[in-house]
Design an enzyme around this catalytic site. Structure first.
Site, short mmCIF file in Angstrom:
data_model
loop_
_atom_site.label_atom_id
_atom_site.label_comp_id
_atom_site.label_asym_id
_atom_site.label_seq_id
_atom_site.Cartn_x
_atom_site.Cartn_y
_atom_site.Cartn_z
N SER A 14 56.26 30.85 33.74
CA SER A 14 56.59 29.80 32.77
C SER A 14 55.44 29.43 31.83
CB SER A 14 57.05 28.53 33.51
OG SER A 14 56.02 28.01 34.33
N ASP A 64 59.61 28.81 45.42
CA ASP A 64 58.20 28.62 45.77
C ASP A 64 57.70 29.91 46.38
OD1 ASP A 64 55.77 27.99 46.85
OD2 ASP A 64 56.47 26.29 48.05
N SER A 145 41.75 38.83 39.96
CA SER A 145 40.72 38.09 39.22
C SER A 145 39.37 38.74 39.41
CB SER A 145 40.66 36.65 39.73
OG SER A 145 39.51 35.98 39.23
N TYR A 158 39.75 31.06 46.59
CA TYR A 158 40.42 31.85 45.54
C TYR A 158 39.96 33.31 45.60
CZ TYR A 158 42.12 32.88 40.78
OH TYR A 158 42.77 33.40 39.69
N ILE A 191 40.01 33.78 30.71
CA ILE A 191 41.12 33.87 29.74
C ILE A 191 41.50 32.45 29.35
CG2 ILE A 191 43.46 34.74 29.33
CD1 ILE A 191 41.49 37.00 30.00
#
Length: 247
Positions: A14, A64, A145, A158, A191
């Site tokens: 989205s 989810d 990433s 992360y 980004i």
């Protein structure tokens, strides 16, 4: 099977990089775009409207990614109401950050990032893989990433989640390459998105050889190539897109 309606599923489609990927795939391919979102239905519909304005087709689907049962329920329901369709391309893009020094990191900050960024790979990929293998064609693209490759201070959770996806990408690629299903990962650096909005761009771009942040559209162009038939001999790869920060 050629008369099947073919879809690409983009998780977290989205906003940000996910939205750019949805729009790019609508421009470059004949796929219908299945836009997954979790909370922001308005943003998902904005993405869908952009696709329709380009003459593309698509729909939104709410689940989810971190919840196995929710993923299964929603995708099963979707399959039941969409006869003669196949999800031929999967882009595992949904992800969150909960940054902080590891010493002070709370269990929820660790667990929620692992569940959303890593467990989602299993939850969604495992569900759509069977049809790809039966069809003897598919593309799986994982958005990882630079943090998962070189590590980043304050992002142990992360980096762990993305590093694990990198390893999973390489392993799964070897399992299913004979079936003409490829698995690759794209590793963006800095980004311009909602996720990086609070970063000091002026300060950080000094670290980047290209001297700027990247744009979501640049990541989307790479994903679009990996989603195409032209990338059929590339699998198990992690492709950096970071302006030279980790080269």
């Amino acid at each position: 099977m050629s008369d099947q309606k073919k879809y690409v599923l983009v998780t977290g489609g989205s906003r940000g990089i996910g939205r750019a990927i949805c729009i790019q795939l609508a421009k470059d391919t004949d796929y219908s775009i299945l836009i997954n979102y979790h909370t922001n239905e308005d943003a998902a519909n904005e993405t869908l409207n952009s696709i329709k304005e380009l003459g593309g087709s698509g729909e939104i689907i709410k689940f989810d990614v971190s919840d196995f049962n929710d993923v299964k329920q929603q995708l099963d329901d979707w399959n039941n109401t969409h006869e003669n369709t196949i999800i031929e391309v999967l882009v595992n893009n949904a992800g969150i950050t909960k940054d902080g020094l590891f010493l002070w990191m709370q269990p929820n900050d660790w667990n929620s990032v692992i569940q959303t960024n890593l467990n989602s790979f299993y939850n969604v990929t495992n569900h759509v893989l069977k049809d790809m293998l039966l069809n003897k064609y598919g593309r799986i693209i994982n958005i990882v990433s630079v943090s998962g490759l070189k590590g980043t201070v304050g992002q142990t959770n992360y980096a762990a989640s993305k590093g694990a996806i990198i390893a999973a990408t390489k392993s799964l690629a070897q399992e299913i390459a004979k079936k003409n299903v490829t698995v690759n990962a794209v590793a963006p650096g800095f980004i311009k998105t909602d996720m990086t909005i609070d970063l000091d761009e002026k300060e950080l771009k000094r670290l980047i050889p290209a001297n700027r942040f990247g744009h979501p559209e640049e990541v989307a162009q790479l994903v679009s190539f990996l989603a195409s038939k032209n990338s059929s001999y590339i699998t198990g790869e992690i492709i950096n897109i970071n302006g030279g920060i980790y080269s």
